[in-house]
Design a protein around this motif. Structure first.
Motif, PDB file in Angstrom:
ATOM      1  N   GLU A  75       0.821  -1.217   0.000  1.00  0.00           N
ATOM      2  CA  GLU A  75       0.000   0.000   0.000  1.00  0.00           C
ATOM      3  C   GLU A  75       0.854   1.266   0.000  1.00  0.00           C
ATOM      4  OE1 GLU A  75      -2.449  -0.521   3.430  1.00  0.00           O
ATOM      5  OE2 GLU A  75      -3.997  -1.618   2.329  1.00  0.00           O
ATOM      6  N   LEU A  76       1.999   1.233   0.687  1.00  0.00           N
ATOM      7  CA  LEU A  76       2.876   2.395   0.769  1.00  0.00           C
ATOM      8  C   LEU A  76       3.778   2.546  -0.460  1.00  0.00           C
ATOM      9  CD1 LEU A  76       3.917   2.231   4.530  1.00  0.00           C
ATOM     10  CD2 LEU A  76       2.313   3.810   3.449  1.00  0.00           C
ATOM     11  N   GLY A  77       3.689   1.623  -1.399  1.00  0.00           N
ATOM     12  CA  GLY A  77       4.488   1.724  -2.622  1.00  0.00           C
ATOM     13  C   GLY A  77       5.898   1.208  -2.470  1.00  0.00           C
ATOM     14  N   ARG A  78       6.167   0.411  -1.458  1.00  0.00           N
ATOM     15  CA  ARG A  78       7.498  -0.138  -1.248  1.00  0.00           C
ATOM     16  C   ARG A  78       7.723  -1.418  -2.026  1.00  0.00           C
ATOM     17  NH1 ARG A  78       7.056   1.093   5.054  1.00  0.00           N
ATOM     18  NH2 ARG A  78       7.471   3.323   4.926  1.00  0.00           N
ATOM     19  N   VAL A  79       6.694  -1.880  -2.701  1.00  0.00           N
ATOM     20  CA  VAL A  79       6.806  -3.058  -3.561  1.00  0.00           C
ATOM     21  C   VAL A  79       6.291  -2.673  -4.946  1.00  0.00           C
ATOM     22  CG1 VAL A  79       6.063  -5.439  -3.927  1.00  0.00           C
ATOM     23  CG2 VAL A  79       6.464  -4.616  -1.602  1.00  0.00           C
ATOM     24  N   LEU A  80       7.141  -2.854  -5.939  1.00  0.00           N
ATOM     25  CA  LEU A  80       6.767  -2.561  -7.318  1.00  0.00           C
ATOM     26  C   LEU A  80       6.712  -3.864  -8.102  1.00  0.00           C
ATOM     27  CD1 LEU A  80       9.116   0.482  -8.015  1.00  0.00           C
ATOM     28  CD2 LEU A  80       6.767   0.527  -7.216  1.00  0.00           C
ATOM     29  N   GLN A  81       5.686  -4.006  -8.909  1.00  0.00           N
ATOM     30  CA  GLN A  81       5.558  -5.180  -9.761  1.00  0.00           C
ATOM     31  C   GLN A  81       5.731  -4.701 -11.200  1.00  0.00           C
ATOM     32  OE1 GLN A  81       1.779  -7.136  -9.588  1.00  0.00           O
ATOM     33  NE2 GLN A  81       2.492  -8.888 -10.760  1.00  0.00           N
ATOM     34  N   ASN A  82       6.745  -5.219 -11.868  1.00  0.00           N
ATOM     35  CA  ASN A  82       7.070  -4.806 -13.235  1.00  0.00           C
ATOM     36  C   ASN A  82       7.169  -3.283 -13.327  1.00  0.00           C
ATOM     37  OD1 ASN A  82       7.078  -7.514 -14.071  1.00  0.00           O
ATOM     38  ND2 ASN A  82       4.857  -7.453 -14.359  1.00  0.00           N
ATOM     39  N   GLU A  83       7.859  -2.677 -12.347  1.00  0.00           N
ATOM     40  CA  GLU A  83       8.132  -1.241 -12.257  1.00  0.00           C
ATOM     41  C   GLU A  83       6.881  -0.379 -12.093  1.00  0.00           C
ATOM     42  OE1 GLU A  83      10.576  -0.159 -15.567  1.00  0.00           O
ATOM     43  OE2 GLU A  83      12.206  -1.469 -14.944  1.00  0.00           O
TER      44      GLU A  83
END
Length: 126
Positions: free
Chosen positions: A28-36
């Motif tokens: 939710e906080l954007g600390r994980v990106l999937q395919n950028e």
């Protein structure tokens, strides 16, 4: 064998986060990106996806190899992904930098005494 699963479940099962709620919060906080790209915790992860995970002063770039929804042993969790060579070298460089360049105040266990503050000030002036 599953073909897709929620990203927060996968992160928890792959042992990047201790609890599923911590994984959900990180997504939710954007600390994980999937395919950028930023995604929501319910977004589906499939084999071949590239994930960038920022957690506890570490950054991993991993490719999803296997999908599991259950949290198993650490040896099984390590078979779920492959870390990119670029990510491995960057993490090693960061670890070496942290080892060689420690913050003087990081060694203090509590609030510094007057003597310790003077010593720190002398280090900064010299």
């Amino acid at each position: 064998m599953l073909s897709t699963t929620r990203i927060d479940k996968w992160l928890w099962a792959a042992r990047f986060f201790k609890t599923r709620s911590l994984a959900t919060n990180a997504v939710e906080l954007g600390r994980v990106l999937q395919n950028e790209q930023r995604v929501k915790p319910a977004h589906a992860v499939k084999v071949g996806d590239l994930l960038e995970i920022h957690h506890a002063d570490q950054i991993w770039q991993v490719e999803v190899i296997k999908i599991l929804e259950v949290r198993g042993a650490a040896s099984i969790a390590q078979t779920m992904y492959a870390e990119t060579t670029e990510s491995i070298t960057k993490r090693q460089q960061r670890a070496e930098h942290r080892r060689l360049h420690t913050e003087p105040a990081a060694q203090l266990q509590q609030r510094p005494t007057k003597r310790q503050r003077r010593q720190l000030n002398n280090l900064q002036i010299d």
